[in-house]
Design an enzyme around this catalytic site. Structure first.
Site, short mmCIF file in Angstrom:
data_model
loop_
_atom_site.label_atom_id
_atom_site.label_comp_id
_atom_site.label_asym_id
_atom_site.label_seq_id
_atom_site.Cartn_x
_atom_site.Cartn_y
_atom_site.Cartn_z
N PRO A 1 -11.83 -52.15 -12.80
CA PRO A 1 -11.35 -52.45 -11.45
C PRO A 1 -9.91 -51.98 -11.29
CG PRO A 1 -11.37 -54.43 -12.81
CD PRO A 1 -12.01 -53.34 -13.62
N GLN B 1 -14.17 -58.98 -9.46
CA GLN B 1 -13.02 -59.48 -10.21
C GLN B 1 -12.15 -60.36 -9.32
OE1 GLN B 1 -9.39 -57.19 -11.49
NE2 GLN B 1 -10.27 -57.45 -13.53
N CYS C 1 -3.41 -57.41 -15.14
CA CYS C 1 -2.61 -56.60 -14.22
C CYS C 1 -1.12 -56.73 -14.53
CB CYS C 1 -2.88 -57.02 -12.78
SG CYS C 1 -1.93 -56.06 -11.57
N LYS D 1 -10.43 -59.87 -18.36
CA LYS D 1 -9.71 -58.63 -18.68
C LYS D 1 -8.30 -59.01 -19.12
CE LYS D 1 -9.06 -54.01 -18.36
NZ LYS D 1 -8.31 -53.47 -17.21
N GLY E 1 -8.41 -47.99 -22.15
CA GLY E 1 -7.10 -47.35 -22.29
C GLY E 1 -7.18 -45.94 -22.84
#
Length: 367
Positions: free
Chosen positions: A50, A109, A140, A181, A244
């Site tokens: 996301p 999410q 985030c 996450k 990543g």
């Protein structure tokens, strides 16, 4: 099918060394791997990350069209924002546009730091939108999320709070699986992903997604995939999904072969090279890997994305979003700098499309 897989990442990256791996043959265990998130089977084990401002309905439709994604996900939905819209009796957040009728599997999410609000919104989304899974954002690193409202990766400093939030969402969302996450930690000197992952499993999470950077790094430097082994060692019942620096299908396949992860999540490259999921999926299944789309095909994909955006947004917003997508699509290609300048200056969709047409015509002629 044997395939030489090369990584061309930063010198400090854990993925930097060229390796040769067997992509698996049809029928092999490696070729048929899938991931279970509670009662939901994800196959292939390739996840779309996301990303705020990018992974809207239009992009998800494009990725679904191209194939190979095991699980698609919405942009992150603010629990507080959801409830404020509800109080004003307005429509649902833009980020839930299309979700109700979208094909499954699909994840939504959500984020907040208040268990009551997060749990309430989780229950509402499950009841009204019926997603396959719910994901909680603890990764985030944007300052408007971390420093301004103490959410996202900011919460990695408080694993017990992460556990409390997750347990409440698990309780309110049941029987829909809940995932989380995270990142390696808040700073380079406070890496605590193994402990946080253990807390999440204890709280009832169905899987942990780990972006192998700290919040302090944001998107700088290199993802440290060597950390995955320690994180995996703390999980006993649920899968670990790595994220990543996955930029190509080769890197996705090699990450699954080389590191103790059960799946791979792809973020920025899902916008730059959305066809890489289909390529990686084919490689994992021991099938021939589809070639890169031709310049004409890439142009058509962009124009299809444009049509989808105009279904959801007004003309001005659609142009703003298309500028972002075009700049990502052309990244690293000859003439990309001029195209970025032209689309940034475009005042309407017609002007933007003319610039795109000229760019891909030149690319086709030079191919």
């Amino acid at each position: 099918m044997n395939q030489r897989l090369l990584f061309n990442l930063h010198p400090s990256s854990a993925l930097r060394e060229p390796v040769e791996r067997d992509c698996g043959s049809p029928g092999s265990a490696a070729a048929n791997r899938s991931v279970r998130l509670g009662g939901v089977t994800i196959d292939p084990p390739l996840f779309q990350a996301p990303m705020a401002g990018y992974t809207n309905y239009a992009l998800r439709q494009l990725l679904r069209q191209l194939g190979g994604v095991g699980l698609l996900c919405t942009e992150m939905v603010s629990a507080r924002g959801f409830l404020e819209i509800d109080v004003r009796k307005q429509s649902y957040p833009d980020r839930l546009w299309g979700v109700r009728d979208e094909p499954r599997p699909l994840a939504v999410q959500i984020w907040d730091n208040d268990p009551g609000k997060l749990g309430e919104v989780a229950a509402r989304i499950v009841e009204e939108f019926r997603p396959s899974t719910l994901d909680i954002n603890f990764g985030c690193p944007a300052e408007e999320i971390t420093h301004r409202v103490s959410c996202g990766a900011f919460l990695l400093q408080f694993p017990e709070k992460v556990g409390e939030l997750t347990a409440e969402v698990v309780r309110r969302a049941a029987p829909v699986p809940v995932t989380a996450k995270i990142r390696l930690g808040w700073t380079d000197s406070a890496i605590n992903a193994p402990e946080t992952a253990a807390v999440l499993e204890q709280a009832g999470a169905a899987a942990v997604f780990v972006h192998a950077r700290t919040a302090q790094q944001k998107y700088r430097g290199s993802a440290d995939w060597d950390r995955m082994a320690e994180i995996k060692s703390r999980l006993h019942r649920i899968p670990l999904i790595g994220n990543g620096d996955i930029r190509t299908w080769e890197e996705a396949v090699t990450a699954l072969r080389r590191f103790p992860v059960d799946g791979v999540m792809i973020g920025r490259a899902a916008v730059t090279r959305p066809w890489l999921f289909a390529q990686a999926s084919a490689a994992l299944a021991g099938q021939a890997v589809p070639p890169e789309p031709s310049p004409e095909e890439q142009r058509d994909l962009l124009l299809g994305l444009c049509r989808s955006l105009t279904q959801q947004f007004d003309a001005r917003r659609a142009v703003i979003l298309m500028r972002k997508y075009v700049c990502r699509f052309c990244l690293g290609r000859p003439g990309a700098k001029l195209l970025r300048t032209q689309v940034s200056a475009a005042l309407d969709m017609e002007g933007l499309i003319r610039a795109v047409d000229a760019f891909y015509l030149a690319a086709a002629e030079s191919a």
